[in-house]
Design a protein around this motif. Structure first.
Motif, short mmCIF file in Angstrom:
data_model
loop_
_atom_site.label_atom_id
_atom_site.label_comp_id
_atom_site.label_asym_id
_atom_site.label_seq_id
_atom_site.Cartn_x
_atom_site.Cartn_y
_atom_site.Cartn_z
N SER A 289 0.79 -1.23 0.00
CA SER A 289 0.00 0.00 0.00
C SER A 289 0.83 1.29 0.00
CB SER A 289 -0.96 0.01 1.19
OG SER A 289 -0.24 -0.04 2.40
N LEU A 290 2.14 1.17 -0.03
CA LEU A 290 2.98 2.38 -0.10
C LEU A 290 3.13 2.76 -1.58
CD1 LEU A 290 5.70 1.46 2.53
CD2 LEU A 290 3.84 3.12 2.76
N MET A 291 2.01 3.16 -2.17
CA MET A 291 2.01 3.29 -3.61
C MET A 291 1.68 4.69 -4.13
SD MET A 291 -1.43 1.06 -4.35
CE MET A 291 -1.13 0.99 -6.08
N ASN A 292 1.00 5.53 -3.40
CA ASN A 292 0.72 6.86 -3.91
C ASN A 292 1.96 7.73 -3.82
OD1 ASN A 292 -2.25 6.18 -2.36
ND2 ASN A 292 -2.28 6.74 -4.50
N SER A 293 1.95 8.84 -4.52
CA SER A 293 3.14 9.69 -4.55
C SER A 293 3.47 10.28 -3.18
CB SER A 293 2.97 10.80 -5.59
OG SER A 293 1.86 11.62 -5.27
N ASN A 294 2.52 10.31 -2.27
CA ASN A 294 2.76 10.84 -0.92
C ASN A 294 2.92 9.72 0.12
OD1 ASN A 294 -0.06 10.32 -1.25
ND2 ASN A 294 -0.50 11.58 0.54
N TYR A 295 3.57 8.63 -0.28
CA TYR A 295 3.74 7.47 0.62
C TYR A 295 4.52 7.82 1.89
CZ TYR A 295 8.41 7.06 -1.36
OH TYR A 295 9.69 7.31 -1.76
N ILE A 296 5.35 8.85 1.85
CA ILE A 296 6.07 9.27 3.06
C ILE A 296 5.07 9.74 4.13
CG2 ILE A 296 7.73 10.94 4.00
CD1 ILE A 296 9.02 8.75 2.28
N ASP A 297 3.96 10.35 3.71
CA ASP A 297 2.93 10.76 4.66
C ASP A 297 2.31 9.55 5.36
OD1 ASP A 297 3.31 13.40 3.85
OD2 ASP A 297 1.64 13.36 2.41
N PHE A 298 2.22 8.44 4.65
CA PHE A 298 1.66 7.22 5.24
C PHE A 298 2.56 6.73 6.37
CE2 PHE A 298 0.13 5.89 0.69
CZ PHE A 298 -0.69 6.99 0.64
N ILE A 299 3.87 6.75 6.09
CA ILE A 299 4.83 6.29 7.10
C ILE A 299 4.79 7.20 8.31
CG2 ILE A 299 7.27 5.91 7.57
CD1 ILE A 299 7.47 5.12 4.52
N ARG A 300 4.72 8.51 8.09
CA ARG A 300 4.62 9.45 9.21
C ARG A 300 3.35 9.20 10.03
NH1 ARG A 300 6.22 13.85 5.32
NH2 ARG A 300 8.47 14.03 5.62
#
Length: 173
Positions: free
Chosen positions: A159-170
């Motif tokens: 699921s780390l697939m959208n261009s803002n995947y760093i926001d998911f990790i945060r």
């Protein structure tokens, strides 16, 4: 084993095996499903999650097409990564690590939540862009409705697939 209507063989252990399509029409339908999945997947990789939410709200059938394609893909994989996560969570329970709170980001069919629904020592919060199940909360995984530091395990299975995947990790911290 027996053949189901969708060209799959089910064994007594409920393991599903893919059967090759027999007609040209069936082959064409399978290729179309695969190409729809790949097209939607490519779009998701190139946009941020907020745009993905908007796209799927405008065309909810895209979400279903994506997950149909994904399920078809997993049938030919030697191992579904979700099954690995399930085994790891089960090991935590067996080792006495009770009270685990799991957050499944981009959960798809919520297989993890369904697996542990009757286990009181594991709580699974499942999030995806659209909810088609009582197990799933519709949310952009860059901002889920959980308090900070309230989960023990966060899962990002493909699921780390959208261009803002760093926001998911945060968001998972």
């Amino acid at each position: 084993m027996f053949l189901t209507k969708k060209n799959k063989i089910k064994s007594k252990k409920s393991k599903t095996l893919q059967v090759k399509p027999t007609s040209s029409l069936e082959k064409a339908r399978m290729k179309l499903k695969g190409s729809k999945f790949r097209h939607i997947n490519q779009q998701l990789y190139q946009m941020n999650s907020r745009k993905a939410v908007d796209m799927l709200k405008k065309s909810p059938s895209l979400f279903e097409d994506y997950h149909i394609g994904f399920r078809e893909q997993t049938l030919v994989w030697p191992l579904n990564p979700v099954d690995i996560f399930i085994k790891d969570i089960q090991k935590c329970v067996e080792n006495g690590s009770e009270g685990k709170i799991v957050c499944d980001m981009g959960c798809g069919d919520a297989k993890i939540a369904k697996t542990f629904q009757s286990n009181d020592s594991i709580t699974v919060h499942s999030f995806d862009l659209i909810s088609k199940s009582k197990f799933v909360v519709a949310a952009d995984i860059s901002n889920v409705p959980l308090a900070d530091n309230s989960v023990d395990i966060t899962i990002f299975c493909l699921s780390l697939m959208n261009s803002n995947y760093i926001d998911f990790i945060r968001e998972s911290r």
